[in-house]
Scaffold this motif. Structure first.
Motif, PDB file in Angstrom:
ATOM      1  N   GLY A  77       0.827  -1.197   0.000  1.00 44.83           N
ATOM      2  CA  GLY A  77       0.000   0.000   0.000  1.00 44.83           C
ATOM      3  C   GLY A  77       0.865   1.252   0.000  1.00 44.83           C
ATOM      4  O   GLY A  77       0.608   2.207  -0.742  1.00 44.83           O
ATOM      5  N   ASP A 171      -7.347   7.525  -0.421  1.00 45.64           N
ATOM      6  CA  ASP A 171      -6.959   6.204   0.098  1.00 45.64           C
ATOM      7  C   ASP A 171      -8.252   5.457   0.406  1.00 45.64           C
ATOM      8  O   ASP A 171      -8.993   5.812   1.322  1.00 45.64           O
ATOM      9  CB  ASP A 171      -6.093   6.364   1.358  1.00 45.64           C
ATOM     10  CG  ASP A 171      -5.577   5.018   1.880  1.00 45.64           C
ATOM     11  OD1 ASP A 171      -6.251   3.997   1.659  1.00 45.64           O
ATOM     12  OD2 ASP A 171      -4.510   5.005   2.529  1.00 45.64           O
ATOM     13  N   THR A 195      -3.070  -5.325   0.601  1.00 46.21           N
ATOM     14  CA  THR A 195      -2.640  -6.151   1.730  1.00 46.21           C
ATOM     15  C   THR A 195      -3.837  -6.545   2.596  1.00 46.21           C
ATOM     16  O   THR A 195      -3.845  -7.629   3.184  1.00 46.21           O
ATOM     17  CB  THR A 195      -1.683  -5.304   2.608  1.00 46.21           C
ATOM     18  OG1 THR A 195      -0.653  -4.774   1.786  1.00 46.21           O
ATOM     19  CG2 THR A 195      -1.116  -6.093   3.757  1.00 46.21           C
ATOM     20  N   LYS A 196      -4.814  -5.658   2.672  1.00 49.04           N
ATOM     21  CA  LYS A 196      -5.936  -5.830   3.584  1.00 49.04           C
ATOM     22  C   LYS A 196      -6.993  -6.725   2.914  1.00 49.04           C
ATOM     23  O   LYS A 196      -6.664  -7.811   2.495  1.00 49.04           O
ATOM     24  CB  LYS A 196      -6.475  -4.458   3.992  1.00 49.04           C
ATOM     25  CG  LYS A 196      -5.368  -3.462   4.413  1.00 49.04           C
ATOM     26  CD  LYS A 196      -4.698  -3.821   5.724  1.00 49.04           C
ATOM     27  CE  LYS A 196      -3.451  -3.013   6.042  1.00 49.04           C
ATOM     28  NZ  LYS A 196      -3.538  -1.574   5.951  1.00 49.04           N
TER      29      LYS A 196
HETATM   30  C1  PLP Z   1      -2.333  -0.661   5.714  1.00 49.38           C
HETATM   31  C2  PLP Z   1      -2.645   0.661   5.139  1.00 49.38           C
HETATM   32  C3  PLP Z   1      -1.758   1.293   4.276  1.00 49.38           C
HETATM   33  C4  PLP Z   1      -0.391   0.732   3.959  1.00 49.38           C
HETATM   34  O1  PLP Z   1      -0.407  -0.497   3.318  1.00 49.38           O
HETATM   35  P1  PLP Z   1       0.891  -1.471   3.346  1.00 49.38           P
HETATM   36  O2  PLP Z   1       0.514  -2.552   2.397  1.00 49.38           O
HETATM   37  O3  PLP Z   1       1.065  -1.922   4.757  1.00 49.38           O
HETATM   38  O4  PLP Z   1       2.056  -0.667   2.869  1.00 49.38           O
HETATM   39  C5  PLP Z   1      -2.143   2.504   3.732  1.00 49.38           C
HETATM   40  N1  PLP Z   1      -3.330   3.082   4.025  1.00 49.38           N
HETATM   41  C6  PLP Z   1      -4.209   2.502   4.867  1.00 49.38           C
HETATM   42  C7  PLP Z   1      -5.495   3.190   5.163  1.00 49.38           C
HETATM   43  C8  PLP Z   1      -3.890   1.280   5.448  1.00 49.38           C
HETATM   44  O5  PLP Z   1      -4.758   0.741   6.306  1.00 49.38           O
END
Ligand code: PLP
Length: 368
Positions: A77, A171, A195-196
């Motif tokens: 992310g 975002d 990632t989420k």
């Molecule tokens: C986790 C997250 C990120 C960063 O993502 P990574 O894959 O850990 O680099 C960015 N923005 C939000 C809102 C997030 O929850």
């Protein structure tokens, strides 16, 4: 989810069909090759994996369908977020960022953009509605914010930001393109941590940038190729596989989160409870207007740090981890990272466990 979103999710499961020849695999292959057969540069096709890779193409085809906009894959992310910011900022320009959004974005702006002469302005999400964006080159929105779950009116803020000449970056991590569509509300670029929920199984980091402005997306692609912030083909394959079940997982996660939040209302162990789907939540109406679901995140505030930590360690179905959106319900006390939330605040990310066993695990861990 709306009908169009379900249609996109269904089409995504068949996105390879039109390109298949007799005998081709139905599942996307992992192509581990740094370079490609290239007798003539002019003839096109892949050249070198820093510029492009067939497995990225597969996941980008899925993301492009979901976003309804060209999408570029990144190894995390933050790689996507920094690429979008680097494509938009200029020395001397001003960027407006939420002071209560994802903290690494703030630290990146502070430690790397400010020293380049970028005027970095932090603003609480709640103040975006009345803010003056004149002179801003970038207005960066996160909605709902992670972790406090404040909602910004994306259409209204994007309209004012664009009128002031700013590029708007959103975002969309907490919602995914199936639950919220910032590009249709006036954003220039969407960034997200796949990632989420999109990857969803807690085994890979990934991200993407999506946008309909071809010149801006070309700069994002250049940044990826020149900085070398590229995803591995294996990671792209994991995300491709995860995205195939995103709609199914989100449906379960959001339904369970709604039900758990409803049952937690008024619980004596909680000082406060935040779920955007609860009708008395201060941002409920705005969330209902701009989101196609209320998400899978719940904010639970216990009286103090000790009670919050005791709940987390007692509950057998909450992974104690600093991520969210996965198949496993997870939770953490966000103040341990310095987020501006009460010491007893837990961000609970509801997973795909069948709801009744999950509810029993959560509610029994709340009895003192
Ligand atoms: C986790 C997250 C990120 C960063 O993502 P990574 O894959 O850990 O680099 C960015 N923005 C939000 C809102 C997030 O929850």
């Amino acid at each position: 989810m709306r009908d169009e979103d379900l249609q996109r999710a269904a089409m995504m499961l068949h996105h390879r069909k039109a390109g298949l020849a007799q005998g081709d695999p139905i599942a996307a292959p992992i192509v581990m090759s740094s370079a490609y057969h290239l007798p003539q540069v002019q003839a096109g096709g892949h050249s070198y994996t820093r510029a492009g890779n067939p497995t990225w193409d597969e996941v980008e085809a899925q993301l492009t369908l979901l976003e309804d906009a060209p999408s570029l894959a990144f190894p995390s992310g933050m790689a996507a977020i920094s690429a979008a910011l680097m494509a938009c900022v200029q020395g001397g320009g001003r960027i407006v960022l939420p002071s209560d959004g994802y903290y690494v974005t703030r630290v990146f702006a502070d430690h790397f953009l400010r020293p380049l002469g970028v005027d970095v302005v932090f603003l609480p999400a709640k103040d975006y509605g009345a803010a003056d964006f004149s002179g801003a080159a970038v207005v960066y929105i996160e909605s709902p914010t992670n972790p406090a779950l404040d909602v910004i009116d994306i259409s209204a803020v994007a309209a004012r930001a664009r009128a002031a000449g700013a590029k708007v970056i959103v975002d969309n991590t907490t919602m995914t393109p199936l639950l919220q569509r910032p590009l249709d509300m006036g954003a220039d670029l969407v960034v997200a941590a796949d990632t989420k929920a999109p990857a969803g199984h807690g085994d890979v980091l990934f991200g993407h940038v999506a946008g309909r402005d071809a010149a801006l997306m070309a700069r994002v692609a250049d940044w990826r190729r020149m900085s070398g912030a590229i995803p591995s083909p294996f990671d792209a394959w994991l995300v491709h596989r995860g995205l195939e079940t995103l709609e199914l997982r989100l449906s379960r996660m959001c339904a369970s989160a709604g039900e758990i939040a409803r049952r937690l209302q008024g619980h004596k162990a909680l000082l406060a409870l935040r779920y955007l789907g609860l009708p008395d939540d201060p941002d409920h109406d705005l969330a209902r207007r701009q989101m196609a679901g209320f998400g899978f995140l719940i904010g639970m505030t216990f009286a103090d740090e000790a009670r919050a930590e005791r709940f987390l360690s007692r509950c057998p179905m909450i992974a104690q981890a600093t991520s969210f959106g996965g198949v496993h319900t997870s939770g953490e006390r966000r103040a341990r990272w310095g987020d501006h939330v009460p010491l007893g605040f837990i961000r609970l990310s509801v997973g795909i466990e069948p709801i009744e066993p999950l509810w029993v695990a959560i509610s029994s861990a709340m009895i003192d």
